[in-house]
Design an enzyme around this catalytic site. Structure first.
Site, PDB file in Angstrom:
ATOM      1  N   LYS A  13       0.829  -1.111   0.069  1.00  0.00           N
ATOM      2  CA  LYS A  13      -0.136   0.040   0.031  1.00  0.00           C
ATOM      3  C   LYS A  13       0.886   1.125   0.066  1.00  0.00           C
ATOM      4  O   LYS A  13       0.504   2.145  -0.755  1.00  0.00           O
ATOM      5  CB  LYS A  13      -0.969  -0.084   1.434  1.00  0.00           C
ATOM      6  N   ARG A  88      -9.465   0.982   8.966  1.00  0.00           N
ATOM      7  CA  ARG A  88      -9.153  -0.467   9.330  1.00  0.00           C
ATOM      8  C   ARG A  88     -10.085  -0.868   9.827  1.00  0.00           C
ATOM      9  O   ARG A  88      -9.738  -2.065  10.357  1.00  0.00           O
ATOM     10  CB  ARG A  88      -7.799  -0.162  10.220  1.00  0.00           C
ATOM     11  N   ARG A 122      11.972  -5.831   4.852  1.00  0.00           N
ATOM     12  CA  ARG A 122      11.641  -4.606   4.699  1.00  0.00           C
ATOM     13  C   ARG A 122      12.570  -3.404   5.239  1.00  0.00           C
ATOM     14  O   ARG A 122      12.666  -3.533   6.480  1.00  0.00           O
ATOM     15  CB  ARG A 122      10.226  -4.170   5.143  1.00  0.00           C
ATOM     16  N   ARG A 155      11.343  -1.203  10.885  1.00  0.00           N
ATOM     17  CA  ARG A 155      10.383  -0.735  12.002  1.00  0.00           C
ATOM     18  C   ARG A 155      10.085  -1.555  13.087  1.00  0.00           C
ATOM     19  O   ARG A 155      10.354  -2.661  13.001  1.00  0.00           O
ATOM     20  CB  ARG A 155       8.940  -0.616  11.254  1.00  0.00           C
ATOM     21  N   ARG A 166      -0.479  -8.652  13.424  1.00  0.00           N
ATOM     22  CA  ARG A 166      -0.884  -7.610  12.344  1.00  0.00           C
ATOM     23  C   ARG A 166      -1.859  -8.375  11.227  1.00  0.00           C
ATOM     24  O   ARG A 166      -2.682  -7.991  10.644  1.00  0.00           O
ATOM     25  CB  ARG A 166       0.173  -6.891  11.971  1.00  0.00           C
TER      26      ARG A 166
HETATM   27  P1  AMP Z   1       0.947   0.365   9.173  1.00  0.00           P
HETATM   28  O1  AMP Z   1       2.104   1.656   9.050  1.00  0.00           O
HETATM   29  O2  AMP Z   1      -0.349   0.762   8.160  1.00  0.00           O
HETATM   30  O3  AMP Z   1       1.404  -0.839   9.046  1.00  0.00           O
HETATM   31  O4  AMP Z   1       0.568   0.648  10.478  1.00  0.00           O
HETATM   32  C1  AMP Z   1       1.094   0.374  11.700  1.00  0.00           C
HETATM   33  C2  AMP Z   1       0.509   0.373  12.960  1.00  0.00           C
HETATM   34  O5  AMP Z   1      -0.208   1.609  13.343  1.00  0.00           O
HETATM   35  C3  AMP Z   1      -0.491  -0.577  13.155  1.00  0.00           C
HETATM   36  O6  AMP Z   1      -0.194  -1.818  13.215  1.00  0.00           O
HETATM   37  C4  AMP Z   1      -1.621  -0.108  14.094  1.00  0.00           C
HETATM   38  O7  AMP Z   1      -1.055  -0.458  15.430  1.00  0.00           O
HETATM   39  C5  AMP Z   1      -1.369   1.465  13.956  1.00  0.00           C
HETATM   40  N1  AMP Z   1      -2.501   2.033  12.849  1.00  0.00           N
HETATM   41  C6  AMP Z   1      -2.307   2.404  11.949  1.00  0.00           C
HETATM   42  N2  AMP Z   1      -3.407   2.763  10.972  1.00  0.00           N
HETATM   43  C7  AMP Z   1      -4.269   2.754  11.823  1.00  0.00           C
HETATM   44  C8  AMP Z   1      -5.632   2.676  11.918  1.00  0.00           C
HETATM   45  N3  AMP Z   1      -6.356   3.176  10.940  1.00  0.00           N
HETATM   46  N4  AMP Z   1      -6.428   2.408  13.168  1.00  0.00           N
HETATM   47  C9  AMP Z   1      -5.892   1.720  14.056  1.00  0.00           C
HETATM   48  N5  AMP Z   1      -4.697   1.663  14.062  1.00  0.00           N
HETATM   49  C10 AMP Z   1      -3.690   1.953  13.137  1.00  0.00           C
END
Ligand code: AMP
Length: 221
Positions: A13, A88, A122, A155, A166
């Site tokens: 994404k 999400r 990554r 990360r 996740r």
């Molecule tokens: P990402 O960078 O999209 O993989 O997000 C990393 C982490 O941020 C996720 O595992 C969640 O803990 C938190 N997170 C990101 N976007 C959301 C969202 N829309 N709602 C809730 N938690 C989020």
């Protein structure tokens, strides 16, 4: 043009949103990046959500929904954006529809085994968020981002345990969002197991109608 990109962690994404943003000028908004920014600035909100993000969990979603929606408004991106990582949950999708209904909902579909390989290899730029893969897309300079020279790191939530959680979170929380969009005839699915350039071709097709005329101010880096 409001676009949401949905997919598992590591489905590409972020990479695809960044390519689409560069071509169209639409701002790329990553909810994960917004949350990580709050955490690194140690804001009260960042401190509240840090443990959830580290564990790969959803956390207090009313707060997160407010944060993301008010971020869109504050930055003046209400009529055009590429959202990556949001919505999400069904709650987030309903609230987004109520405020800034997406024009295109695209699911980048990738099997779990491909995800695990991608995430464990990554590297992410700590400054601009650009994403690399140690094997299929290595940075040309050692340890530095090709785009901005920022430091490349893994990360903290890109570890085996958090990846597993996740993926579970995806099945429990994001899958129902996909089902809602699909039932409403709003979901476009692209095969995300291919090379980034091929996925991008499919994504562009899925968002046809996108052109320079939809250009909006880019988010400052
Ligand atoms: P990402 O960078 O999209 O993989 O997000 C990393 C982490 O941020 C996720 O595992 C969640 O803990 C938190 N997170 C990101 N976007 C959301 C969202 N829309 N709602 C809730 N938690 C989020």
């Amino acid at each position: 043009m409001r676009i949401v990109l949905l997919g598992k962690p590591g489905s590409g994404k972020g990479t695809q949103a960044s390519m689409l943003s560069q071509e169209t000028g639409l701002p790329h908004l990553s909810s994960g990046a917004i949350l990580r920014g709050e955490i690194s600035e140690k804001t009260p909100f960042g401190m509240k959500i840090e443990e959830y993000v580290l564990r790969g969990e959803i956390g207090p979603q009313e707060l997160i929904t407010d944060l993301v929606l008010s971020y869109i408004e504050r930055k003046g991106f209400t009529s055009g954006f590429i959202l990556d990582g949001f919505p999400r949950t069904v709650y987030q999708a309903e609230n987004l529809d109520g405020r800034y209904r997406p024009d295109r909902c695209v699911h980048i579909d990738v099997p779990d085994e491909v995800i695990v390989d991608r995430i464990s290899n990554r590297l992410t730029c700590g400054r601009c968020g650009e994403i690399y893969h140690t094997v299929s897309r290595p940075p040309s300079g050692r340890g530095a981002c090709d785009s901005c020279g920022g430091p490349l790191t893994r990360r903290p939530d890109d570890n085996a345990e958090a990846i597993r959680r996740r993926l579970e979170t995806f099945r429990e929380d994001v899958q129902p969002v996909l089902d809602i969009y699909r039932r409403a005839g709003r979901l476009i699915t692209v095969d995300g197991s291919r090379a980034p350039a091929e996925i991008y071709r499919a994504l562009r097709e899925a968002t046809t109608g996108l052109s320079r005329q939809h250009r909006v101010t880019r988010e400052p880096r």
